[in-house]
Design an enzyme around this catalytic site. Sequence first.
Site, PDB file in Angstrom:
ATOM      1  CG  LEU A  41     -54.789 -40.650  80.206  1.00 51.83           C
ATOM      2  CD1 LEU A  41     -56.263 -40.632  79.841  1.00 51.83           C
ATOM      3  CD2 LEU A  41     -54.167 -39.301  79.904  1.00 51.83           C
ATOM      4  N   GLY A  51     -46.032 -39.802  84.824  1.00 51.58           N
ATOM      5  CA  GLY A  51     -45.062 -39.252  83.877  1.00 51.58           C
ATOM      6  C   GLY A  51     -44.748 -40.209  82.751  1.00 51.58           C
ATOM      7  CB  THR A  55     -49.897 -13.558  83.580  1.00 55.15           C
ATOM      8  OG1 THR A  55     -49.779 -13.725  82.177  1.00 55.15           O
ATOM      9  CG2 THR A  55     -48.843 -14.387  84.273  1.00 55.15           C
ATOM     10  NE  ARG A  92     -54.921 -10.468  82.736  1.00 53.26           N
ATOM     11  CZ  ARG A  92     -54.029  -9.501  82.812  1.00 53.26           C
ATOM     12  NH1 ARG A  92     -52.927  -9.551  82.095  1.00 53.26           N
ATOM     13  NH2 ARG A  92     -54.238  -8.461  83.591  1.00 53.26           N
TER      14      ARG A  92
END
Length: 561
Positions: free
Chosen positions: A50, A76, A337, A340
């Site tokens: 990228l 990074g 979690t 979600r």
Amino acid sequence: MCGIWALFGSDECLSVQCLSAMKIAHRGPDAFRFENVNGFTNCCFGFHRLAVVDQLYGMQPIRVKKFPYLWLCYNGEIYNFKQLQKQFGFEYQTLVDGEVILHLYNRGGIEQTASMLDGVFSFILLDTANRKVFLARDTYGVRPLFKVLTDDGFLGVCSEAKGLINLKHSTSLCSKVEPFLPGHYEVLDLKPSGKVASVELVKFHSYKDEPLHAVCDTVETLPSGFDLETVKSNIRILFENAVRKRLMAHRRIGCLLSGGLDSSLVAAVLLKLMKEINVSYPLQTFAIGMENSPDLVAARKVAAHIGSEHHEVIFNSEEGIQAIEEVIFSLETYDITTVRASIGMYLVSKYIRKKTDSVVIFSGEGSDELTQGYIYFHKAPSPEEAAEESERLLKELYLFDVLRADRTTAAHGLELRVPFLDHRFTSYYLSLPAELRIPKNGIEKYLLRQSFEDSNLLPKEILWRPKEAFSDGIASVKKSWFSILQDYIDQQVDDLLLEKAAEKYPFNPPRTKESYYYRQIFEKHYPGRSNWLPHYWMPRWVKATDPSARTLKHYKSATQE
């Protein structure tokens, strides 16, 4: 943000093995390179790019004329590469920030290299002259790294586990794929056969210690002492510095904005600094939620206050439910979690990629762990135990929130930046007395809020808005996202299946239909890999059976007042 992949000592044909490298193509949609290592026909690098800096010479593995024996593949951003160049007189051949890794290694070896990097990174460094391979990962594991090492010395390394699980090898199917520990580097000997042998695994930085690279930071020595005004001023200075150094990009910058304290502070400081340096485009902010959700309403207020170009992504329960399987595949986890909270972040990232030209995305991850933002911190038995819990959460970030933030954005070719996890900022905050950092007057993150109270960066009602979990805030108050999910899943998982869950899944057995449903999907894509998640994320000091903040008494009483 990129995808890195490397093999050392492969028994199988590399052209077959490189198909595994394509499993992480989403991390680098701009270019791909596959390169063999001279003199080692069974060793190779794969790289998905990228392009964020140096569009011309940014391909990897990075090799420079000065060090022809060094090969570097890294993912990074190194924020202090210019300061290090100035301090040590390095002569760079490219504009790529990661090139500094080669110069640091040549100057002082791997320990100094890892310790002096201010940024987020995972890297594979090959030194063919000294027959060494080095792996390293940043302090909090903001950038991911996985590895597999067989008994006979075949090494596979990749940004995501999915790029390693289907590798072929003569002695095994490479079953022990595991995350590389944050804040560590590993030294391996490279044998003439291309195989490797691990020499040592070293922890190079503890997040409580001021990082070694602080000596060449743009912020000079801060005033010492723990009087409140000094502390508040230092927090503001270091946080602003954390955002400023992350402005390094040749692609458009955007910001996720939930309307909570963390993302709102990031967006407000980011926009202020972008104006100071005369960035030519407006800051795009992005909020996601169901119709009239608390996050959408709050984010609207923040965007209007700071003057960003605001985008709202509205999704319905059907779209959220349809995304579950692709989200779990991207995440490589079945934590309740995490799944979600990832659905909203996955959908907003998808929107950013398709509908805008923002690529470098700022976000508020890390603040809850650092500044004791979770509602259960109100129940901490003592300030010291709260401080210990904060450190435990930071240590495990790479398994939960940081994992979520990386995979949901990387799945759509975006690069995430998280200023709350700046090394200098976190080490200072953790050095403060434990009693300064605890919730006060029934409000979590009290010190952080207090520090920005007179700045006029945010409306008062946002600065003092109570904690709302991302997976809860994107739905309406009447019915939370986790309730909507559970109602759907209740129809998908039979009671009998749940009763026998511990027999089928003895490790981390699912205790609810929701966790069973996620586990089934995970096992479909990653069978037998359940140990990637050592335990479920759950609040402490409360008798919780669900990780959602809305199930906790403190939240209920606050919303009912």
